[in-house]
Design a protein around this motif. Structure first.
Motif, PDB file in Angstrom:
ATOM      1  N   LEU A   4       0.822  -1.210   0.000  1.00  0.00           N
ATOM      2  CA  LEU A   4       0.000   0.000   0.000  1.00  0.00           C
ATOM      3  C   LEU A   4       0.858   1.265   0.000  1.00  0.00           C
ATOM      4  O   LEU A   4       0.531   2.254  -0.662  1.00  0.00           O
ATOM      5  CB  LEU A   4      -0.955  -0.002   1.193  1.00  0.00           C
ATOM      6  N   ILE A  61      -5.667   1.584  -2.855  1.00  0.00           N
ATOM      7  CA  ILE A  61      -5.219   2.339  -1.676  1.00  0.00           C
ATOM      8  C   ILE A  61      -6.398   2.646  -0.766  1.00  0.00           C
ATOM      9  O   ILE A  61      -6.320   2.457   0.452  1.00  0.00           O
ATOM     10  CB  ILE A  61      -4.493   3.631  -2.107  1.00  0.00           C
ATOM     11  N   ALA A  62      -7.490   3.134  -1.343  1.00  0.00           N
ATOM     12  CA  ALA A  62      -8.664   3.463  -0.533  1.00  0.00           C
ATOM     13  C   ALA A  62      -9.195   2.219   0.179  1.00  0.00           C
ATOM     14  O   ALA A  62      -9.474   2.253   1.383  1.00  0.00           O
ATOM     15  CB  ALA A  62      -9.750   4.090  -1.405  1.00  0.00           C
ATOM     16  N   TRP A  63      -9.310   1.118  -0.559  1.00  0.00           N
ATOM     17  CA  TRP A  63      -9.799  -0.120   0.045  1.00  0.00           C
ATOM     18  C   TRP A  63      -8.867  -0.575   1.168  1.00  0.00           C
ATOM     19  O   TRP A  63      -9.318  -0.911   2.263  1.00  0.00           O
ATOM     20  CB  TRP A  63      -9.911  -1.215  -1.029  1.00  0.00           C
ATOM     21  N   ALA A 118      -7.271   9.148  -1.781  1.00  0.00           N
ATOM     22  CA  ALA A 118      -7.351   8.119  -2.828  1.00  0.00           C
ATOM     23  C   ALA A 118      -8.760   8.049  -3.413  1.00  0.00           C
ATOM     24  O   ALA A 118      -8.920   7.924  -4.641  1.00  0.00           O
ATOM     25  CB  ALA A 118      -6.937   6.764  -2.265  1.00  0.00           C
ATOM     26  N   ALA A 119      -9.770   8.170  -2.577  1.00  0.00           N
ATOM     27  CA  ALA A 119     -11.148   8.164  -3.073  1.00  0.00           C
ATOM     28  C   ALA A 119     -11.418   9.389  -3.945  1.00  0.00           C
ATOM     29  O   ALA A 119     -12.089   9.286  -4.985  1.00  0.00           O
ATOM     30  CB  ALA A 119     -12.123   8.121  -1.901  1.00  0.00           C
ATOM     31  N   PRO A 134      -6.723   7.505   2.631  1.00  0.00           N
ATOM     32  CA  PRO A 134      -7.768   6.866   1.826  1.00  0.00           C
ATOM     33  C   PRO A 134      -8.802   7.862   1.302  1.00  0.00           C
ATOM     34  O   PRO A 134      -9.377   7.644   0.232  1.00  0.00           O
ATOM     35  CB  PRO A 134      -8.401   5.844   2.771  1.00  0.00           C
ATOM     36  N   ARG A 138      -6.587   1.108   2.927  1.00  0.00           N
ATOM     37  CA  ARG A 138      -6.428   2.017   4.076  1.00  0.00           C
ATOM     38  C   ARG A 138      -7.732   2.262   4.823  1.00  0.00           C
ATOM     39  O   ARG A 138      -7.710   2.614   5.992  1.00  0.00           O
ATOM     40  CB  ARG A 138      -5.807   3.341   3.620  1.00  0.00           C
ATOM     41  N   PHE A 139      -8.869   2.093   4.173  1.00  0.00           N
ATOM     42  CA  PHE A 139     -10.138   2.149   4.897  1.00  0.00           C
ATOM     43  C   PHE A 139     -10.414   0.808   5.571  1.00  0.00           C
ATOM     44  O   PHE A 139     -11.097   0.750   6.574  1.00  0.00           O
ATOM     45  CB  PHE A 139     -11.312   2.477   3.963  1.00  0.00           C
ATOM     46  N   SER A 165      -5.914  -0.221   7.811  1.00  0.00           N
ATOM     47  CA  SER A 165      -6.182   1.167   8.178  1.00  0.00           C
ATOM     48  C   SER A 165      -5.135   1.640   9.196  1.00  0.00           C
ATOM     49  O   SER A 165      -4.478   0.836   9.866  1.00  0.00           O
ATOM     50  CB  SER A 165      -7.588   1.314   8.752  1.00  0.00           C
TER      51      SER A 165
END
Length: 126
Positions: free
Chosen positions: A5, A115-117, A79-80, A76, A119-120, A124
């Motif tokens: 990540l 990355i969003a997936w 990233a979103a 995240p 880190r969320f 995280s």
């Protein structure tokens, strides 16, 4: 997974930094002259510079919040937001016939989704 990540965020930050610098500091006429820059012709210079600043902020937001441990949830979120930016970029390039640039945008979008997936979810910072 954490290292993967970080690498993905670093790669995307480099892409955002390069795009942000070019859109913010290179004149519109020079951007329009390079391959893939045709989309800038009907767009105002101020809007292009605003996109550049957003990309510079994205480069910062993908790395610094986690590296400095100051509101790391911004990674995240950034990233979103990049996903939304890439959707707009794909629409723009499709409209102008820049299909090879759409492929690049899909790759950047996939990195941002990862990355969003990550880190969320499973990796995280909390």
């Amino acid at each position: 997974m954490n290292i993967t990540l970080w690498i993905a965020a670093g790669l995307l930050a480099v892409v955002a930094l390069a795009g942000g610098i070019s859109k913010t500091f290179v004149p519109k006429e020079k951007l329009a002259a390079v391959p893939g820059g045709e989309w800038t012709e009907p767009i105002s210079g101020g809007f292009i510079k605003a996109l550049g600043v957003l990309e510079l902020l994205a480069a910062v937001g993908l790395i610094l919040p986690a590296a400095l441990d100051i509101v790391p949830v911004l990674v995240p979120v950034t990233a979103a937001c990049w996903v939304l930016l890439m959707v707009g970029a794909m629409i723009t390039h499709l409209r102008d016939g820049g299909y090879k640039f759409v492929v690049l945008n899909v790759a950047y979008l996939a990195l941002a989704v990862f990355i969003a997936w990550g880190r969320f979810g499973p990796q995280s910072f909390s």
